[in-house]
Design an enzyme around this catalytic site. Sequence first.
Site, PDB file in Angstrom:
ATOM      1  N   LYS A 197      -9.184   1.998   5.270  1.00 20.25           N
ATOM      2  CA  LYS A 197      -8.919   3.337   5.829  1.00 20.25           C
ATOM      3  C   LYS A 197      -9.876   4.436   5.393  1.00 20.25           C
ATOM      4  N   GLY A 238       0.823  -1.213   0.000  1.00 18.64           N
ATOM      5  CA  GLY A 238       0.000   0.000   0.000  1.00 18.64           C
ATOM      6  C   GLY A 238       0.859   1.266   0.000  1.00 18.64           C
ATOM      7  N   ARG A 257     -17.810  19.707   5.269  1.00 17.79           N
ATOM      8  CA  ARG A 257     -18.014  18.258   5.097  1.00 17.79           C
ATOM      9  C   ARG A 257     -18.387  17.675   6.460  1.00 17.79           C
ATOM     10  N   SER A 314      -3.714   6.276  14.173  1.00 18.36           N
ATOM     11  CA  SER A 314      -4.070   7.505  13.467  1.00 18.36           C
ATOM     12  C   SER A 314      -4.404   8.601  14.467  1.00 18.36           C
ATOM     13  N   PHE A 353      -0.471  11.619  11.321  1.00 18.05           N
ATOM     14  CA  PHE A 353      -1.337  12.764  11.031  1.00 18.05           C
ATOM     15  C   PHE A 353      -1.753  12.657   9.544  1.00 18.05           C
ATOM     16  N   PHE A 408       0.527  -2.628   8.638  1.00 18.48           N
ATOM     17  CA  PHE A 408      -0.188  -1.589   7.896  1.00 18.48           C
ATOM     18  C   PHE A 408      -1.550  -2.074   7.402  1.00 18.48           C
ATOM     19  N   ASP A 439       0.314  -9.269   1.870  1.00 15.64           N
ATOM     20  CA  ASP A 439      -0.743  -8.341   1.436  1.00 15.64           C
ATOM     21  C   ASP A 439      -1.746  -9.119   0.598  1.00 15.64           C
ATOM     22  N   ASN A 451     -11.027  10.525  -1.531  1.00 18.20           N
ATOM     23  CA  ASN A 451     -11.662  11.368  -0.515  1.00 18.20           C
ATOM     24  C   ASN A 451     -10.733  12.458  -0.028  1.00 18.20           C
ATOM     25  N   ARG A 465      -4.702  21.153   8.689  1.00 19.69           N
ATOM     26  CA  ARG A 465      -4.213  19.802   8.997  1.00 19.69           C
ATOM     27  C   ARG A 465      -2.688  19.800   9.073  1.00 19.69           C
ATOM     28  N   LYS A 489      -9.216   1.766  15.152  1.00 18.86           N
ATOM     29  CA  LYS A 489      -7.825   2.065  15.544  1.00 18.86           C
ATOM     30  C   LYS A 489      -7.701   2.105  17.065  1.00 18.86           C
ATOM     31  N   TYR A 535     -14.119   3.815  11.542  1.00 23.01           N
ATOM     32  CA  TYR A 535     -12.696   3.630  11.219  1.00 23.01           C
ATOM     33  C   TYR A 535     -11.822   4.014  12.420  1.00 23.01           C
TER      34      TYR A 535
HETATM   35  P1  NAD Z   1      -3.370   1.491   1.777  1.00 28.90           P
HETATM   36  O1  NAD Z   1      -4.785   1.108   1.561  1.00 28.90           O
HETATM   37  O2  NAD Z   1      -2.627   2.115   0.655  1.00 28.90           O
HETATM   38  O3  NAD Z   1      -2.527   0.233   2.299  1.00 28.90           O
HETATM   39  C1  NAD Z   1      -3.106  -0.783   3.073  1.00 28.90           C
HETATM   40  C2  NAD Z   1      -2.600  -2.103   2.527  1.00 28.90           C
HETATM   41  O4  NAD Z   1      -3.155  -3.166   3.311  1.00 28.90           O
HETATM   42  C3  NAD Z   1      -3.032  -2.353   1.076  1.00 28.90           C
HETATM   43  O5  NAD Z   1      -1.944  -2.836   0.338  1.00 28.90           O
HETATM   44  C4  NAD Z   1      -4.123  -3.428   1.206  1.00 28.90           C
HETATM   45  O6  NAD Z   1      -4.189  -4.242   0.056  1.00 28.90           O
HETATM   46  C5  NAD Z   1      -3.661  -4.163   2.450  1.00 28.90           C
HETATM   47  N1  NAD Z   1      -4.718  -4.851   3.184  1.00 28.90           N
HETATM   48  C6  NAD Z   1      -5.888  -4.338   3.648  1.00 28.90           C
HETATM   49  N2  NAD Z   1      -6.595  -5.280   4.290  1.00 28.90           N
HETATM   50  C7  NAD Z   1      -5.854  -6.424   4.255  1.00 28.90           C
HETATM   51  C8  NAD Z   1      -6.039  -7.727   4.744  1.00 28.90           C
HETATM   52  N3  NAD Z   1      -7.168  -8.083   5.387  1.00 28.90           N
HETATM   53  N4  NAD Z   1      -5.065  -8.636   4.561  1.00 28.90           N
HETATM   54  C9  NAD Z   1      -3.921  -8.302   3.899  1.00 28.90           C
HETATM   55  N5  NAD Z   1      -3.704  -7.081   3.386  1.00 28.90           N
HETATM   56  C10 NAD Z   1      -4.655  -6.139   3.571  1.00 28.90           C
HETATM   57  O7  NAD Z   1      -3.345   2.466   3.057  1.00 28.90           O
HETATM   58  P2  NAD Z   1      -2.168   3.341   3.648  1.00 28.90           P
HETATM   59  O8  NAD Z   1      -2.530   4.765   3.429  1.00 28.90           O
HETATM   60  O9  NAD Z   1      -0.860   2.836   3.191  1.00 28.90           O
HETATM   61  O10 NAD Z   1      -2.377   3.059   5.188  1.00 28.90           O
HETATM   62  C11 NAD Z   1      -1.653   2.041   5.866  1.00 28.90           C
HETATM   63  C12 NAD Z   1      -2.134   1.976   7.296  1.00 28.90           C
HETATM   64  O11 NAD Z   1      -1.979   3.254   7.915  1.00 28.90           O
HETATM   65  C13 NAD Z   1      -3.606   1.621   7.440  1.00 28.90           C
HETATM   66  O12 NAD Z   1      -3.758   0.771   8.553  1.00 28.90           O
HETATM   67  C14 NAD Z   1      -4.281   2.947   7.704  1.00 28.90           C
HETATM   68  O13 NAD Z   1      -5.450   2.824   8.455  1.00 28.90           O
HETATM   69  C15 NAD Z   1      -3.198   3.669   8.492  1.00 28.90           C
HETATM   70  N6  NAD Z   1      -3.304   5.136   8.389  1.00 28.90           N
HETATM   71  C16 NAD Z   1      -3.349   5.719   7.158  1.00 28.90           C
HETATM   72  C17 NAD Z   1      -3.480   7.104   7.064  1.00 28.90           C
HETATM   73  C18 NAD Z   1      -3.599   7.783   5.718  1.00 28.90           C
HETATM   74  O14 NAD Z   1      -4.136   8.884   5.651  1.00 28.90           O
HETATM   75  N7  NAD Z   1      -3.108   7.190   4.633  1.00 28.90           N
HETATM   76  C19 NAD Z   1      -3.507   7.885   8.224  1.00 28.90           C
HETATM   77  C20 NAD Z   1      -3.448   7.240   9.466  1.00 28.90           C
HETATM   78  C21 NAD Z   1      -3.338   5.857   9.539  1.00 28.90           C
HETATM   79  C1  WQD Z   2      -7.920  17.470   4.650  1.00 31.81           C
HETATM   80  C2  WQD Z   2      -8.551  18.844   4.666  1.00 31.81           C
HETATM   81  C3  WQD Z   2     -10.945  18.794   4.460  1.00 31.81           C
HETATM   82  C4  WQD Z   2     -11.055  17.231   0.391  1.00 31.81           C
HETATM   83  C5  WQD Z   2      -8.627  11.753   6.728  1.00 31.81           C
HETATM   84  C6  WQD Z   2      -9.103  10.776   7.768  1.00 31.81           C
HETATM   85  C7  WQD Z   2      -8.043  10.526   8.795  1.00 31.81           C
HETATM   86  C8  WQD Z   2      -6.713  10.122   8.143  1.00 31.81           C
HETATM   87  C9  WQD Z   2      -6.350  11.009   7.001  1.00 31.81           C
HETATM   88  C10 WQD Z   2      -6.496   7.731   8.269  1.00 31.81           C
HETATM   89  C11 WQD Z   2      -9.829  18.923   5.502  1.00 31.81           C
HETATM   90  C12 WQD Z   2     -10.314  19.482   3.271  1.00 31.81           C
HETATM   91  C13 WQD Z   2     -10.631  17.698   1.617  1.00 31.81           C
HETATM   92  C14 WQD Z   2     -11.674  18.142  -0.505  1.00 31.81           C
HETATM   93  C15 WQD Z   2     -11.385  19.894   1.111  1.00 31.81           C
HETATM   94  N1  WQD Z   2      -6.756   8.804   7.621  1.00 31.81           N
HETATM   95  N2  WQD Z   2     -10.790  19.004   1.972  1.00 31.81           N
HETATM   96  N3  WQD Z   2     -11.802  19.444  -0.103  1.00 31.81           N
HETATM   97  O1  WQD Z   2     -10.196  14.486   6.679  1.00 31.81           O
HETATM   98  O2  WQD Z   2      -8.052  15.381   7.692  1.00 31.81           O
HETATM   99  O3  WQD Z   2      -8.308  12.977   7.357  1.00 31.81           O
HETATM  100  O4  WQD Z   2      -7.448  11.223   6.110  1.00 31.81           O
HETATM  101  O5  WQD Z   2      -6.284   7.564   9.437  1.00 31.81           O
HETATM  102  O6  WQD Z   2      -8.516   9.555   9.645  1.00 31.81           O
HETATM  103  O7  WQD Z   2     -10.259  11.332   8.386  1.00 31.81           O
HETATM  104  O8  WQD Z   2      -8.015  14.406   5.363  1.00 31.81           O
HETATM  105  O9  WQD Z   2      -7.353  14.907   3.056  1.00 31.81           O
HETATM  106  O10 WQD Z   2      -9.763  14.299   3.531  1.00 31.81           O
HETATM  107  O11 WQD Z   2      -8.905  16.508   4.293  1.00 31.81           O
HETATM  108  O12 WQD Z   2     -11.540  21.101   1.409  1.00 31.81           O
HETATM  109  O13 WQD Z   2     -12.089  17.802  -1.613  1.00 31.81           O
HETATM  110  O14 WQD Z   2      -8.940  19.178   3.324  1.00 31.81           O
HETATM  111  O15 WQD Z   2     -12.135  19.441   4.814  1.00 31.81           O
HETATM  112  O16 WQD Z   2      -9.862  20.200   6.092  1.00 31.81           O
HETATM  113  P1  WQD Z   2      -8.739  14.384   6.825  1.00 31.81           P
HETATM  114  P2  WQD Z   2      -8.515  14.959   3.977  1.00 31.81           P
END
Ligand code: NAD
Ligand code: WQD
Length: 341
Positions: free
Chosen positions: A86, A12, A295, A126, A179, A82, A33, A199, A232, A154, A150
């Site tokens: 998400k 991922g 939103r 997160s 973050f 990971f 994965d 999103n 953010r 966590k 979600y």
């Molecule tokens: P991602 O979706 O790109 O990566 C997640 C990976 O896990 C993918 O490759 C997916 O195929 C794999 N996966 C999911 N469910 C699985 C399962 N049941 N078995 C095996 N593989 C599985 O997401 P990411 O952005 O790289 O996020 C990684 C981790 O970090 C996640 O746990 C997510 O919740 C956490 N996180 C992400 C963010 C963010 O904004 N990207 C922020 C905070 C926390």
């Molecule tokens: C960032 C800012 C929006 C889209 C999410 C999850 C969080 C974490 C990261 C996993 C905000 C604004 C966004 C758009 C906008 N993931 N925005 N127009 O919401 O902070 O966090 O992703 O753990 O749990 O909730 O991230 O990138 O969606 O938004 O104005 O089309 O951009 O309102 O202020 P967010 P985001």
Amino acid sequence: MDESILITGGAGYIGSHTCVELLNAGFSVTVFDNYCNSKPEALNRVESITGKSLTRVQGDVRDRVALEAALRSSGASAVIHFAGLKAVGESGEQPLRYYDNNVVGTLRLLEAMQTCGVKTLVFSSSATVYGAPQFLPYSEDHPFAPTNPYGRTKLMVEDILRDAFASDDSWRFSILRYFNPVGAHASGLIGEDPQGVPNNLMPLWLQVAVGRRECLNVFGDDYDTPDGTGVRDYIHVTDLAEGHVRALQWMAQSDGGLCRAFNLGAGVGYSVLEMVRAFEAASGKPIPYRIQPRRAGDLAGFHANADSARSVLGWQVTRDLQTMCADTWRWQSNNPSGYVG
Ligand code: NAD
Ligand code: WQD
């Protein structure tokens, strides 16, 4: 260092960047994965960047037998977890799927690790576990109040880890609270490749910049922030990846067990409009935007207190907003359709 690490979800977005940093630091890497939200091609690119090979196991973290086999065959001494779903909105529509994948998946992983005698884990948590800020910047002792399924997955996993440690203090757990991860590897070979409708702000910016979307919707300009738009703490994914290497090294130095959470953020907040200006500078393209209502579920603004990561792990961010945007744009320009084609 000849230490082997099992990385669930390693194909991922954050996982693939962490594989690069681990391979560069001399670790052996096995990725486990099921590719439900990623492409195996990401791992080929990791090998191109590093000039090193990694091992791939296709499997689901809810499959304990497959995990045990992967732990044994890899000889892993630690796991970075990971694998998880998400998408905040989707978690409200399909909560059971999220609890099953994220919570049950982690339970199966912990059981497999216990059976195999692997007791060191880095967990992807997160900032969303904190919910509405009672004070800012959020420090690790801020109360927990996640506002969606979600976020609750966590927090539940964090609680499971704290309870497991309370019953057996030979576990070593690093809980990393990310973050807002953005950016891409400086090579432009790997980056975020969202499936379906994105999103998050950065992938939506990219769609506007390449003409797939007419304009960026800015969700709310009446927040209590300097320019009224949401603030953010954006963190470059390579800085984040380096945090995982530091966490592993910190745990390896310890004589006994550990269970500790760390915020991984830059400690600085940027508003949506500041991001728009940074996107324009990086891409050289005007980013038309339209102010929309807030939103549902969004918070006004938050950022991290990352002092613990700095003082305990010796980690801090080194990449600024300009670099986050430039690297994202390079990835997008080189790979307009992501890993496909
Ligand atoms: P991602 O979706 O790109 O990566 C997640 C990976 O896990 C993918 O490759 C997916 O195929 C794999 N996966 C999911 N469910 C699985 C399962 N049941 N078995 C095996 N593989 C599985 O997401 P990411 O952005 O790289 O996020 C990684 C981790 O970090 C996640 O746990 C997510 O919740 C956490 N996180 C992400 C963010 C963010 O904004 N990207 C922020 C905070 C926390
Ligand atoms: C960032 C800012 C929006 C889209 C999410 C999850 C969080 C974490 C990261 C996993 C905000 C604004 C966004 C758009 C906008 N993931 N925005 N127009 O919401 O902070 O966090 O992703 O753990 O749990 O909730 O991230 O990138 O969606 O938004 O104005 O089309 O951009 O309102 O202020 P967010 P985001």
